[in-house]
Design an enzyme around this catalytic site. Structure first.
Site, PDB file in Angstrom:
ATOM      1  N   LYS A 102       0.832  -1.206   0.000  1.00  0.00           N
ATOM      2  CA  LYS A 102       0.000   0.000   0.000  1.00  0.00           C
ATOM      3  C   LYS A 102       0.859   1.245   0.000  1.00  0.00           C
ATOM      4  O   LYS A 102       0.613   2.205  -0.744  1.00  0.00           O
ATOM      5  CB  LYS A 102      -0.924   0.018   1.216  1.00  0.00           C
ATOM      6  N   SER A 103       1.887   1.264   0.841  1.00  0.00           N
ATOM      7  CA  SER A 103       2.735   2.450   0.960  1.00  0.00           C
ATOM      8  C   SER A 103       3.393   2.788  -0.370  1.00  0.00           C
ATOM      9  O   SER A 103       3.487   3.959  -0.751  1.00  0.00           O
ATOM     10  CB  SER A 103       3.810   2.220   2.026  1.00  0.00           C
ATOM     11  N   ARG A 162      -5.282  -4.060  10.933  1.00  0.00           N
ATOM     12  CA  ARG A 162      -4.137  -4.736  11.552  1.00  0.00           C
ATOM     13  C   ARG A 162      -4.540  -5.451  12.841  1.00  0.00           C
ATOM     14  O   ARG A 162      -3.971  -6.499  13.175  1.00  0.00           O
ATOM     15  CB  ARG A 162      -2.990  -3.762  11.767  1.00  0.00           C
ATOM     16  N   GLY A 189      -4.957   7.189   5.492  1.00  0.00           N
ATOM     17  CA  GLY A 189      -4.054   8.194   6.026  1.00  0.00           C
ATOM     18  C   GLY A 189      -3.101   8.726   4.982  1.00  0.00           C
ATOM     19  O   GLY A 189      -2.857   9.937   4.898  1.00  0.00           O
ATOM     20  N   ASP A 193       3.954  -1.126  12.556  1.00  0.00           N
ATOM     21  CA  ASP A 193       2.764  -1.812  12.059  1.00  0.00           C
ATOM     22  C   ASP A 193       2.704  -3.261  12.528  1.00  0.00           C
ATOM     23  O   ASP A 193       1.637  -3.878  12.508  1.00  0.00           O
ATOM     24  CB  ASP A 193       2.717  -1.777  10.533  1.00  0.00           C
ATOM     25  N   ARG A 253      -8.338  11.289  13.024  1.00  0.00           N
ATOM     26  CA  ARG A 253      -6.888  11.111  13.029  1.00  0.00           C
ATOM     27  C   ARG A 253      -6.171  12.451  12.870  1.00  0.00           C
ATOM     28  O   ARG A 253      -6.711  13.396  12.291  1.00  0.00           O
ATOM     29  CB  ARG A 253      -6.480  10.125  11.929  1.00  0.00           C
TER      30      ARG A 253
END
Length: 438
Positions: free
Chosen positions: A25-26, A399, A98, A325, A126
């Protein structure tokens, strides 16, 4: 699997297996942003398709960027705008992502136009204040539409006004995404940007991904020697990212759940395409598994992890700030260790999809386990003891769901509420879980 709850079946004997996980994803979301700002057509291969990546894809399309996706071939095609967004007014939605929220905030601030940036109720909670404050310090007009320091935002871009390589500082204590967002979009300014990361947090694994990918797309951020006030990057301006075909690495964060299962079950697990030259910070979790007695081997097919054959491994005293994570994954492994575990340096995970420290402790106690915050509230102390079945609350946090499902491989009666929350990054996680652990 019902939409409400996933029932985990304990595993007595697990044969070795090989599994394929989605793209990172990052890396996918960074690649989409860099491609959108490039000078031509980019093809992103092995892209992740999840709610997070779809949020950014849809937002770029709303901004006038030509994007197309083929989920069968796992490819995304993006025609870059050479640093000038086609649509000068738009309303875009970051949903619960995010990366999307932080990247878009900086992008829209450094373009010319007037934009509304909305988000899901979860993302609205957030933190955004450090990024908003940093951009506002340059005179950019950013107006919170509901709560101060949070989304949604009304952003008046100021690209043409920001000349002379403006300087700013941003705190990364709550998220390094604030720094990555400014680095990647600083190239839009005529004379570039000088940005300093401040705060007490020194974990920079995701920033290093940003730095490496900017280089791969043809623009080099120049790091200045770190001072006590924090590291500074000089971002060149007036340049355009280079279009290309770009291969996205498999998601090591997702791979780690299967590698942890190897430790729990004393079996061997290979994840295709994962190798020790990965740019992802969660690769460090494999060294943790080695400390637990696992064997880690980089094969041509991918890294293979073999757990201790007798099912025994020690607890650890470990700082996880740079691969946080995996905090919940480590916490689950700690439940079955031969001695206590102290996870340190993860205070920032309180401000992620949920308060992950509080949630982890609550769910361990729900299992009958022993867990508490450490003295400074930035870590977790876990003492192994007998566990029992429970229905695990996941807090709409992917997660939490993926990590705590692992407890059911060793404990009867584990149910995971809202397994669909994994669509954020790993849509078929529980399908693979059922395929290999049954």
């Amino acid at each position: 699997m019902s939409s409400e709850c996933f029932h985990v079946t304990p595993v007595a004997i697990q044969a070795p297996f090989t599994v394929t996980v989605p793209g990172s994803k990052s890396i996918t979301n960074r690649a989409m942003l860099l491609a959108a700002l490039s000078d031509g057509e980019c093809t992103l291969k092995n892209a992740l398709f999840s709610s997070d990546s779809r949020a950014l894809l849809a937002a770029l399309q709303e901004l006038g960027i030509s994007c197309s996706a083929d989920e069968d071939t796992k490819e995304i095609r993006v025609t870059g705008c050479s640093g000038s967004l086609p649509n000068k007014t738009a309303t875009v939605n970051a949903m619960s992502a995010g990366t999307t929220a932080r990247f878009l905030t900086a992008l829209l601030a450094f373009c010319d136009g007037t934009y509304t940036l909305d988000a899901s109720e979860q993302m609205k909670k957030r933190p955004m204040a450090p990024l908003i404050d940093a951009l506002s310090s340059l005179g950019i007009s950013i107006t919170p539409l509901e709560n101060e320091g949070h989304l949604p935002l009304l952003i008046h871009g100021a690209q043409k006004q920001l000349t002379g390589s403006p300087r700013l500082s941003v705190s990364i204590d709550q998220s390094s995404q604030f720094l990555s967002a400014l680095m990647m979009t600083g190239v839009l300014l005529p004379d570039g940007l000088t940005v300093t990361a401040v705060g007490s947090r020194t974990a920079m694994s995701y920033v290093r991904i940003t730095e490496r990918m900017m280089n791969e797309f043809g623009i080099t951020p120049v790091p200045v020697s770190a001072q006590s006030s924090g590291i500074t990057y000089q971002i060149p301006g007036g340049l355009t990212y280079r279009s290309q075909i770009y291969d996205i690495e498999p998601d090591i964060s997702g791979a780690c759940y299967f590698y942890a299962a190897a430790a729990l079950l004393g079996t061997s697990v290979t994840v295709t395409g994962v190798h020790k030259n990965s740019m992802q910070g969660d690769l460090r979790f494999l060294s943790v598994l080695e400390q637990l007695g696992c064997t880690v081997t980089d094969t041509p097919e991918g890294i293979c992890v073999t757990g201790p054959s007798d099912g025994h491994y020690p607890g650890l005293d470990i700082t996880m700030s740079d691969f946080s994570d995996q905090t919940m994954t480590m916490a689950v492994l700690a439940l079955f260790a031969d001695s206590p575990t102290h996870i340190r340096g993860v205070g920032h995970i309180r401000a992620q999809e949920c308060d992950r420290i509080a949630a982890t402790i609550t769910e361990i106690k729900r299992l009958g386990g022993d867990a508490k915050e450490d003295e400074d509230g930035t870590g977790i102390l876990i003492t192994p003891q007998p566990l029992h079945g429970a229905r695990i609350e996941t807090y709409d946090d992917h997660r939490m769901a993926m990590a705590f499902a692992l407890t059911g491989l060793r404990v009867e009666g584990i149910e995971i509420k809202n397994p669909a929350c994994c669509k954020k990054t790993f849509e078929n996680y529980f399908e693979l879980f059922t395929q290999y652990f049954s």
